[in-house]
Design a protein around this motif. Sequence first.
Motif, PDB file in Angstrom:
ATOM      1  N   LEU A 164       0.816  -1.219   0.000  1.00 33.21           N
ATOM      2  CA  LEU A 164       0.000   0.000   0.000  1.00 33.21           C
ATOM      3  C   LEU A 164       0.845   1.262   0.000  1.00 33.21           C
ATOM      4  O   LEU A 164       0.467   2.269  -0.608  1.00 33.21           O
ATOM      5  N   LYS A 165       1.985   1.224   0.673  1.00 31.42           N
ATOM      6  CA  LYS A 165       2.854   2.406   0.697  1.00 31.42           C
ATOM      7  C   LYS A 165       3.399   2.704  -0.700  1.00 31.42           C
ATOM      8  O   LYS A 165       3.487   3.863  -1.104  1.00 31.42           O
ATOM      9  N   ALA A 166       3.752   1.667  -1.451  1.00 31.73           N
ATOM     10  CA  ALA A 166       4.261   1.866  -2.809  1.00 31.73           C
ATOM     11  C   ALA A 166       3.172   2.419  -3.719  1.00 31.73           C
ATOM     12  O   ALA A 166       3.424   3.321  -4.525  1.00 31.73           O
ATOM     13  N   VAL A 167       1.968   1.899  -3.580  1.00 27.30           N
ATOM     14  CA  VAL A 167       0.841   2.406  -4.380  1.00 27.30           C
ATOM     15  C   VAL A 167       0.584   3.865  -4.032  1.00 27.30           C
ATOM     16  O   VAL A 167       0.412   4.721  -4.923  1.00 27.30           O
ATOM     17  N   GLY A 168       0.560   4.159  -2.746  1.00 28.11           N
ATOM     18  CA  GLY A 168       0.339   5.540  -2.308  1.00 28.11           C
ATOM     19  C   GLY A 168       1.410   6.483  -2.822  1.00 28.11           C
ATOM     20  O   GLY A 168       1.117   7.607  -3.244  1.00 28.11           O
ATOM     21  N   GLN A 169       2.649   6.028  -2.814  1.00 33.49           N
ATOM     22  CA  GLN A 169       3.744   6.860  -3.311  1.00 33.49           C
ATOM     23  C   GLN A 169       3.607   7.122  -4.805  1.00 33.49           C
ATOM     24  O   GLN A 169       3.881   8.222  -5.274  1.00 33.49           O
ATOM     25  N   ARG A 170       3.161   6.109  -5.541  1.00 35.01           N
ATOM     26  CA  ARG A 170       2.966   6.305  -6.994  1.00 35.01           C
ATOM     27  C   ARG A 170       1.846   7.306  -7.261  1.00 35.01           C
ATOM     28  O   ARG A 170       1.948   8.138  -8.158  1.00 35.01           O
ATOM     29  N   ARG A 207      -0.335   7.910   1.886  1.00 34.27           N
ATOM     30  CA  ARG A 207       0.556   7.372   2.919  1.00 34.27           C
ATOM     31  C   ARG A 207       0.455   5.853   3.035  1.00 34.27           C
ATOM     32  O   ARG A 207       1.190   5.239   3.804  1.00 34.27           O
ATOM     33  N   GLY A 208      -0.451   5.254   2.253  1.00 34.56           N
ATOM     34  CA  GLY A 208      -0.576   3.803   2.261  1.00 34.56           C
ATOM     35  C   GLY A 208      -1.211   3.247   3.511  1.00 34.56           C
ATOM     36  O   GLY A 208      -0.954   2.108   3.895  1.00 34.56           O
ATOM     37  N   LEU A 209      -2.074   4.023   4.139  1.00 35.30           N
ATOM     38  CA  LEU A 209      -2.696   3.594   5.383  1.00 35.30           C
ATOM     39  C   LEU A 209      -4.030   2.889   5.185  1.00 35.30           C
ATOM     40  O   LEU A 209      -4.578   2.328   6.123  1.00 35.30           O
TER      41      LEU A 209
END
Length: 88
Positions: A3-9, A40-42
């Motif tokens: 989720l953090k990687a998706v959020g960063q993208r 933030r992938g939360l």
Amino acid sequence: MDLKAVGQRIKSAREAKNLTQEELAALVNLSPTHVSVIERGLKVTKLDTFVAITGVTNELTEKIEKLPIKEQKNFIGMLYYQIDIGMW
């Protein structure tokens, strides 16, 4: 799924379009806080929300950005109206 990687993208795509979290939130009918949580992938994002966000940060945004500000606001308002009355 990371989720953090998706959020960063999503964040990178938003920043590449020079959109603030508030502007992106308005375009996809979310709160700025919700956009922040996603970036933030939360939280796992619903598919329709993800599609809306990625659509905004891609081709449609490029076309809208070429319009004068007043026309951008009118266009977005028209989209919300169409959605609200159930045409989409």
